[in-house]
Design a protein around this motif. Structure first.
Motif, mmCIF file in Angstrom:
data_model
loop_
_atom_site.group_PDB
_atom_site.id
_atom_site.type_symbol
_atom_site.label_atom_id
_atom_site.label_comp_id
_atom_site.label_asym_id
_atom_site.label_seq_id
_atom_site.Cartn_x
_atom_site.Cartn_y
_atom_site.Cartn_z
ATOM 1 N N GLU A 1 54.089 42.951 50.298
ATOM 2 C CA GLU A 1 53.739 41.539 50.314
ATOM 3 C C GLU A 1 52.694 41.278 51.405
ATOM 4 O O GLU A 1 52.832 41.774 52.524
ATOM 5 C CB GLU A 1 54.984 40.672 50.573
ATOM 6 C CG GLU A 1 56.103 40.898 49.570
ATOM 7 C CD GLU A 1 56.891 42.177 49.798
ATOM 8 O OE1 GLU A 1 56.889 43.053 48.890
ATOM 9 O OE2 GLU A 1 57.475 42.336 50.887
ATOM 10 N N ILE A 2 51.686 40.491 51.068
ATOM 11 C CA ILE A 2 50.588 40.209 51.987
ATOM 12 C C ILE A 2 50.699 38.776 52.481
ATOM 13 O O ILE A 2 50.872 37.846 51.683
ATOM 14 C CB ILE A 2 49.226 40.412 51.291
ATOM 15 C CG1 ILE A 2 49.075 41.857 50.814
ATOM 16 C CG2 ILE A 2 48.072 40.030 52.210
ATOM 17 C CD1 ILE A 2 47.888 42.087 49.894
ATOM 18 N N GLY A 3 50.590 38.585 53.788
ATOM 19 C CA GLY A 3 50.616 37.224 54.309
ATOM 20 C C GLY A 3 50.814 37.174 55.804
ATOM 21 O O GLY A 3 51.002 38.201 56.469
ATOM 22 N N ARG A 4 50.779 35.961 56.346
ATOM 23 C CA ARG A 4 50.998 35.710 57.765
ATOM 24 C C ARG A 4 51.949 34.536 57.900
ATOM 25 O O ARG A 4 51.756 33.486 57.278
ATOM 26 C CB ARG A 4 49.674 35.378 58.473
ATOM 27 C CG ARG A 4 49.814 35.146 59.985
ATOM 28 C CD ARG A 4 48.546 34.547 60.576
ATOM 29 N NE ARG A 4 48.304 33.197 60.108
ATOM 30 C CZ ARG A 4 48.878 32.105 60.605
ATOM 31 N NH1 ARG A 4 49.751 32.212 61.589
ATOM 32 N NH2 ARG A 4 48.587 30.912 60.126
ATOM 33 N N ASP A 5 52.973 34.712 58.696
ATOM 34 C CA ASP A 5 53.947 33.650 58.915
ATOM 35 C C ASP A 5 53.277 32.513 59.678
ATOM 36 O O ASP A 5 52.805 32.713 60.804
ATOM 37 C CB ASP A 5 55.136 34.191 59.715
ATOM 38 C CG ASP A 5 56.320 33.244 59.721
ATOM 39 O OD1 ASP A 5 56.102 32.024 59.708
ATOM 40 O OD2 ASP A 5 57.471 33.729 59.751
ATOM 41 N N PRO A 6 53.203 31.307 59.099
ATOM 42 C CA PRO A 6 52.523 30.197 59.779
ATOM 43 C C PRO A 6 53.225 29.750 61.056
ATOM 44 O O PRO A 6 52.647 29.016 61.856
ATOM 45 C CB PRO A 6 52.535 29.079 58.720
ATOM 46 C CG PRO A 6 53.713 29.395 57.855
ATOM 47 C CD PRO A 6 53.769 30.897 57.806
#
Length: 404
Positions: free
Chosen positions: A373-378
């Motif tokens: 999974e690709i992303g950044r925790d806001p």
């Protein structure tokens, strides 16, 4: 924004696709495209459903983007061996799609950097780039290279955008995964979709639901996605100490005990165990582990995993800055890990139900079970916590258009 969803199963589309549209002239001439059709399922099943040729008849002005999966997410249910399709028609958000082949093994750094840079070049002051969804083949990509390429592209720009997405699956066979945009996939590829405009609201939520088990240790010997030693001790011996009766079931039982890895200069990511080599005393994970990082065994009850999906939905809603009673159409892209699905087993649908409960009533939820999974925790500081490749995490991207 208008959102419609469809499902191909039992040799038919349910509901029926909208009536075919007669194309006149060049379909994509003139104004930028504002229509995106996302397909989640094996490409051979897409072909059984009529192929991209049929979809082009019904959606002549849309980008047709999709990927193979380790399970399709359709609302509150996980499906297998079908196709989940979502049509997103934006009112004031322009779209652009770029795709590049992946050459050889353990690649992805150059491709991700070039795709993101190309999408930035299409932006303007009155048409800013707001978000990117990135889909990639899993077998030919290096997780570390993918993340390095993303960060290199973002750091070279005056403003950073959010990036989410995932690695395509193939139902646990780990042979070939497909990604496509407007044409059949000839080989391993990476695709990026850019969203442009001021009215798009984007919310992101990432949550694993795992709890610490034991002390945090330093990664003292590792290579790529293979771990050998923690605190100068064989990692396999540490697993043996903590897992007890579960140790003999590795790597399968390792799905219940992922590794939390915190790089020296990055945000924490979860790593799922995929293989064990007793002769080499090594452990292989679905993502790179850098020497010098801190690592900690994790565990969770199934209730914790289900609850985490609800937290991811809450976080996405909050960061999108739209209310729970939002009356317009919205879309939530849900990307969850294949290993997470295996751990949840028959309770997998419960995490999808938890997502739906946390989002607006008219929000359409769709996506896929992935190999990363690709992303950044806001909730993390943007300067410290760049976009990462995660395992065993529920990642939600919420999209809506809101009048300014």
């Amino acid at each position: 924004m208008k959102v419609s969803s469809y499902r191909f199963a039992d040799a038919k589309w349910q509901p029926e696709l909208p009536g075919p549209v007669a194309a006149t002239g060049t379909p994509f001439a003139g104004a930028p495209r504002r229509h995106l059709v996302l397909c989640f399922g094996a490409f051979r099943t897409v072909q059984e459903a009529g192929g991209l040729e049929l979809l082009r008849q019904h959606f002549p002005h849309a980008y047709l983007v999709g990927c193979s999966t380790a399970g399709e997410i359709a609302g509150k249910r996980v499906r297998n061996r079908g196709v989940t399709l979502v049509s997103l028609e934006f009112d004031a958000t322009d779209l652009a799609c770029e795709i590049l082949p992946l050459h050889g093994e353990n690649t992805g750094e150059t491709e991700s950097r070039n795709l993101i840079t190309s999408l930035y070049e299409k932006a303007s002051e009155d048409r800013p780039l707001r978000h990117i969804i990135l889909l990639s083949d899993a077998q030919h990509v290096s997780g570390a290279g993918l993340v390095s390429g993303i960060e290199a592209a973002l750091s070279s720009q005056p403003s950073r955008v959010t990036i989410t997405g995932g690695l395509a699956g193939d139902n646990g066979r780990f042979g070939r995964s497909d990604v496509w945009c407007d044409a059949p996939p000839p080989a391993a590829q990476m695709c990026a979709i850019g969203f442009y405009g001021h009215q798009l609201q984007v919310g992101i939520g990432l949550e694993g639901g795992w709890m610490a088990l034991g002390a945090s240790r330093k990664v003292t010997r590792a290579s790529g996605n293979t771990l050998y030693e923690l605190d100068d001790r064989q990692a396999l011996d540490i697993y043996r100490d903590y897992l007890g009766e579960y140790f003999s079931g590795l790597p399968k039982t390792g799905l219940l005990f992922p590794l939390l890895v915190t790089p020296v200069d990055g945000a924490p990511v979860i790593r799922a165990l995929v293989a064990v080599d007793n002769e080499k005393a090594s452990m292989t994970y679905a993502g790179d582990i850098a020497e010098g990082s801190k690592a900690r065994l994790m565990t969770a009850g199934l209730e914790g995993l289900v609850g985490a999906a609800g937290i991811a939905a809450d976080t996405a809603l909050a960061s999108a800055a739209i209310p729970k009673d939002f009356t317009g159409d919205s879309f939530a892209l849900a990307v969850s890990c294949y290993a997470r699905r295996a751990a949840l087993g028959q309770r997998t649908d419960e995490e999808l139900e938890a997502i739906g409960a946390g989002l607006p009533d008219r929000c359409t939820v769709a996506g896929f079970y992935s190999y990363g999974e690709i992303g950044r925790d806001p909730r993390h500081d943007l300067d410290r916590a760049g976009t990462g490749l995660h395992n065993q995490t529920m990642a939600i991207t919420l999209l809506a258009e809101k009048d300014l």
